[in-house]
Design a protein around this motif. Sequence first.
Motif, mmCIF file in Angstrom:
data_model
loop_
_atom_site.group_PDB
_atom_site.id
_atom_site.type_symbol
_atom_site.label_atom_id
_atom_site.label_comp_id
_atom_site.label_asym_id
_atom_site.label_seq_id
_atom_site.Cartn_x
_atom_site.Cartn_y
_atom_site.Cartn_z
ATOM 1 N N ILE A 1 0.973 -1.141 -0.072
ATOM 2 C CA ILE A 1 0.021 -0.124 0.155
ATOM 3 C C ILE A 1 0.875 1.517 -0.066
ATOM 4 O O ILE A 1 1.510 1.681 1.119
ATOM 5 N N LEU B 1 -1.720 -1.634 -3.940
ATOM 6 C CA LEU B 1 -2.741 -0.715 -3.780
ATOM 7 C C LEU B 1 -2.037 0.622 -3.584
ATOM 8 O O LEU B 1 -1.106 1.084 -3.021
ATOM 9 N N THR C 1 -6.176 4.372 -0.255
ATOM 10 C CA THR C 1 -7.072 3.339 -0.823
ATOM 11 C C THR C 1 -8.466 3.414 -0.212
ATOM 12 O O THR C 1 -8.208 4.303 0.850
ATOM 13 N N ASP D 1 -11.550 -1.472 -1.545
ATOM 14 C CA ASP D 1 -10.428 -1.934 -2.420
ATOM 15 C C ASP D 1 -9.509 -2.748 -1.571
ATOM 16 O O ASP D 1 -9.113 -3.859 -1.918
#
Length: 286
Positions: free
Chosen positions: A233, A254, A258, A262
């Motif tokens: 992330i 991601l 985010t 998701d």
Amino acid sequence: MASNIDYSRLNILLIEDESYTRVITRRILNQIGVREVAEARDGVEGLGEIMRARPDIIFCDVNMAFMDGFQFLEQFRTVTSADLDRTWAVMLTADGGYENRLKAQEHSVAGYLVKPVSLNQIREQIDAIIANDAELAARVHHGLPVDYGKMRVLIVDDEEIVRQTLKKMLGQFGAVTTAEATDGMKALMEVAKFKPNLILCDVHMKPLGGLQFLEGLRKLNVKGIEDTPVIMITGDSNADTVKEAQQLKVSGYLIKPTTTKDLKARIEHAIRSTPRLFAALRKPTM
């Protein structure tokens, strides 16, 4: 009835010499939701079809010309490739005799159904197979029946606000247990103590970044840790960074910021792709 199973994700091979029975059985499978049904008229055709169809489950008659069901199973178990080792076989026959039932057990079949069979009998047999195969279950379940309270998630990010935001998101899925680390070096030490079954990790951190952490993680000699799913992330959308992460077998990538939707989708993908994780988290089926 296991309503959370997506039967359309199953591949079925039907080996039966009577065309009428093939039509009826295919119709039942279609009514259940199965879409991919390959057919063969005897064991010889079945051996050829299995390499093309790559079935999850085989429904096979016993008494057929050229090669009967048991001969097919003997050949199948010896010539099959590694990716078909987990294929399940169910005998579907008019012969309900004790000797053939015993022979079927010796061939380690998943079930023995006597014709004529009902939709419920076939569905119950399929459900029983899925319940005993974590890898297959992870692939065919939608709305995964997992207990998020069993999840242990390590959050690795150098920004406090990001760590707290991710913890809050995870809390919406259930009583997830979390641990935190502010860089890859601290994360490697935390992994050995916390033993997470999922890791959420940033890319750019000092002194050790996320990709370097991943390299170290994959080399750890700790059982059940080296293949732990990792979801990156990060704010870095550079194609080279994404490619490097993919080469290190991340379960997701991601871009910040985010969303909860998701994040959950990526986590469910990681669970589906990791049979060991799905087996540990799955809720008992009724």
